[in-house]
Scaffold this active site. Structure first.
Site, mmCIF file in Angstrom:
data_model
loop_
_atom_site.group_PDB
_atom_site.id
_atom_site.type_symbol
_atom_site.label_atom_id
_atom_site.label_comp_id
_atom_site.label_asym_id
_atom_site.label_seq_id
_atom_site.Cartn_x
_atom_site.Cartn_y
_atom_site.Cartn_z
ATOM 1 N N SER A 1 3.458 -1.961 10.434
ATOM 2 C CA SER A 1 4.908 -2.025 10.657
ATOM 3 C C SER A 1 5.521 -3.376 10.312
ATOM 4 C CB SER A 1 5.252 -1.612 12.096
ATOM 5 O OG SER A 1 4.880 -0.259 12.320
ATOM 6 N N ASN B 1 0.871 -1.174 0.000
ATOM 7 C CA ASN B 1 0.000 0.000 0.000
ATOM 8 C C ASN B 1 0.909 1.226 0.000
ATOM 9 O OD1 ASN B 1 -1.765 2.076 0.459
ATOM 10 N ND2 ASN B 1 -2.348 1.424 2.537
ATOM 11 N N TRP B 2 1.023 1.834 -1.159
ATOM 12 C CA TRP B 2 1.961 2.961 -1.281
ATOM 13 C C TRP B 2 1.448 4.221 -0.595
ATOM 14 C CZ3 TRP B 2 3.839 2.793 -7.144
ATOM 15 C CH2 TRP B 2 4.507 1.576 -7.358
ATOM 16 N N LYS B 3 0.176 4.220 -0.208
ATOM 17 C CA LYS B 3 -0.456 5.417 0.385
ATOM 18 C C LYS B 3 -0.199 6.617 -0.548
ATOM 19 C CE LYS B 3 -0.166 3.248 4.876
ATOM 20 N NZ LYS B 3 -0.143 3.372 6.329
ATOM 21 N N HIS C 1 -9.487 1.300 4.869
ATOM 22 C CA HIS C 1 -8.206 1.472 5.563
ATOM 23 C C HIS C 1 -8.443 2.420 6.747
ATOM 24 C CE1 HIS C 1 -4.127 2.636 6.527
ATOM 25 N NE2 HIS C 1 -3.751 1.533 5.893
ATOM 26 N N GLY D 1 2.547 2.498 10.946
ATOM 27 C CA GLY D 1 3.494 3.597 10.802
ATOM 28 C C GLY D 1 4.195 3.982 12.089
ATOM 29 N N GLY E 1 2.940 -1.007 4.382
ATOM 30 C CA GLY E 1 2.975 0.424 4.092
ATOM 31 C C GLY E 1 4.389 0.888 3.793
ATOM 32 N N GLY E 2 5.030 1.471 4.779
ATOM 33 C CA GLY E 2 6.356 2.070 4.592
ATOM 34 C C GLY E 2 7.370 1.176 3.901
ATOM 35 N N GLU F 1 -5.398 -4.694 10.624
ATOM 36 C CA GLU F 1 -4.378 -3.664 10.829
ATOM 37 C C GLU F 1 -4.660 -2.934 12.136
ATOM 38 O OE1 GLU F 1 -2.427 -2.536 6.804
ATOM 39 O OE2 GLU F 1 -3.986 -1.099 7.266
ATOM 40 N N GLU G 1 -6.879 4.815 7.815
ATOM 41 C CA GLU G 1 -6.678 6.244 7.514
ATOM 42 C C GLU G 1 -7.927 6.840 6.870
ATOM 43 O OE1 GLU G 1 -2.945 5.648 5.495
ATOM 44 O OE2 GLU G 1 -2.077 5.066 7.416
HETATM 45 P P1 13P Z 1 3.088 0.570 7.783
HETATM 46 O O1 13P Z 1 3.590 -0.730 7.197
HETATM 47 O O2 13P Z 1 3.807 1.768 7.274
HETATM 48 O O3 13P Z 1 2.957 0.492 9.267
HETATM 49 O O4 13P Z 1 1.579 0.748 7.220
HETATM 50 C C1 13P Z 1 0.708 -0.315 7.331
HETATM 51 C C2 13P Z 1 -0.505 -0.010 6.546
HETATM 52 O O5 13P Z 1 -1.288 0.845 6.910
HETATM 53 C C3 13P Z 1 -0.714 -0.742 5.296
HETATM 54 O O6 13P Z 1 -1.978 -0.521 4.776
#
Ligand code: 13P
Length: 247
Positions: free
Chosen positions: A209, A10-12, A94, A171, A230-231, A165, A96
């Site tokens: 994470s 997930n590149w956000k 998600h 994050g 994510g990251g 999640e 967010e």
């Molecule tokens: P991180 O891997 O950056 O914690 O993000 C997880 C996430 O929200 C994937 O959708």
């Protein structure tokens, strides 16, 4: 049951044409993976990503979609448009989006249904906040979130991918321990079993994470079928290492 694992990046709201090209070349050069792998870039890059990954075994998807099929919905993207771009997946609900955009369980479930109607697999995210975990509400929260998707999708419920999640792990560098994650995944699997005879074939991903150094221990758990990253999905070496841990 052995379920083939799925790792989704997930590149956000990250990337640029140049950075995406470098990242995708890094992934393409590292194939084949022993698991299914997908990337979810921001909308403007989907067409580029689709043409780079067409005719490869890598898949792509979007980070959100509309509940509507078309119409006067400025800024929204219809699931049929994602299908036309070859999206295999769309992330819905998600945390967010739930937090920053006030998305309700029902809206998320309706998005999942709209996606499925267009042949796009929804990745339905659930997860508790840190306060909810500390108050002992984790089970109730994730069950409520999943239950809405199960009831809305009805006989198609087995077609979704579920992603657990925990919000306190996103994050933050705080990963749920493999045992903490497995405990919630087992609850979710149980809930799916009560809803569909296909529950044992469904994928439940963990997100929060996930890094190269904790991925293998998470993937070793009975009900963890991959991850939503994510990251670490933004750096080819890290994402590749996570995919390898899943293979
Ligand atoms: P991180 O891997 O950056 O914690 O993000 C997880 C996430 O929200 C994937 O959708």
């Amino acid at each position: 049951m052995m379920r083939r694992k799925l790792v989704v990046g997930n590149w956000k709201m990250h990337g640029s044409r140049a950075a995406n090209a470098t990242l995708l070349q890094g992934l393409l050069q590292s194939r084949p993976f022993g698991c299914d792998v997908a990337v979810c870039p921001p909308f403007p890059y989907l067409a580029d990503v689709a043409s780079t990954l067409a005719a490869t075994d890598l898949r792509w998807g979007a980070q959100d979609c509309s509940v509507h099929t078309q119409g006067a919905y400025t800024g929204e993207v219809a699931p049929a448009m994602l299908a036309e771009l070859g999206c295999r997946y769309v992330i819905v609900g998600h945390s967010e989006r739930r937090t920053l955009h006030g998305e309700s369980d029902q809206l998320v479930a309706d998005k999942a249904k709209a996606a499925l109607a267009c042949g796009v697999t929804p990745i339905v995210c659930v997860g508790e906040t840190r306060a909810q975990r500390e108050a002992g509400q984790t089970e109730a929260v994730v069950k409520r979130q999943l239950s809405c998707a199960i009831h809305t999708l009805a006989h198609c419920a087995s077609e979704m991918v579920v992603a657990y999640e925990p919000m306190w792990a996103i994050g933050t560098g705080l990963t749920a321990s493999p045992e903490q994650a497995q405990a919630v995944h087992a609850l979710l699997r149980q809930q799916l079993r009560a809803a569909t005879p296909r529950a044992d074939g469904m994928k439940i991903l963990y997100g929060g994470s996930v890094k190269p150094d904790n991925a293998a221990a998470l993937f070793a758990q009975a009900d963890i079928d991959g991850s939503l990253v994510g990251g670490a999905a933004l750096k080819a070496v890290d994402f590749v290492a996570i995919c390898r841990a899943a293979g």
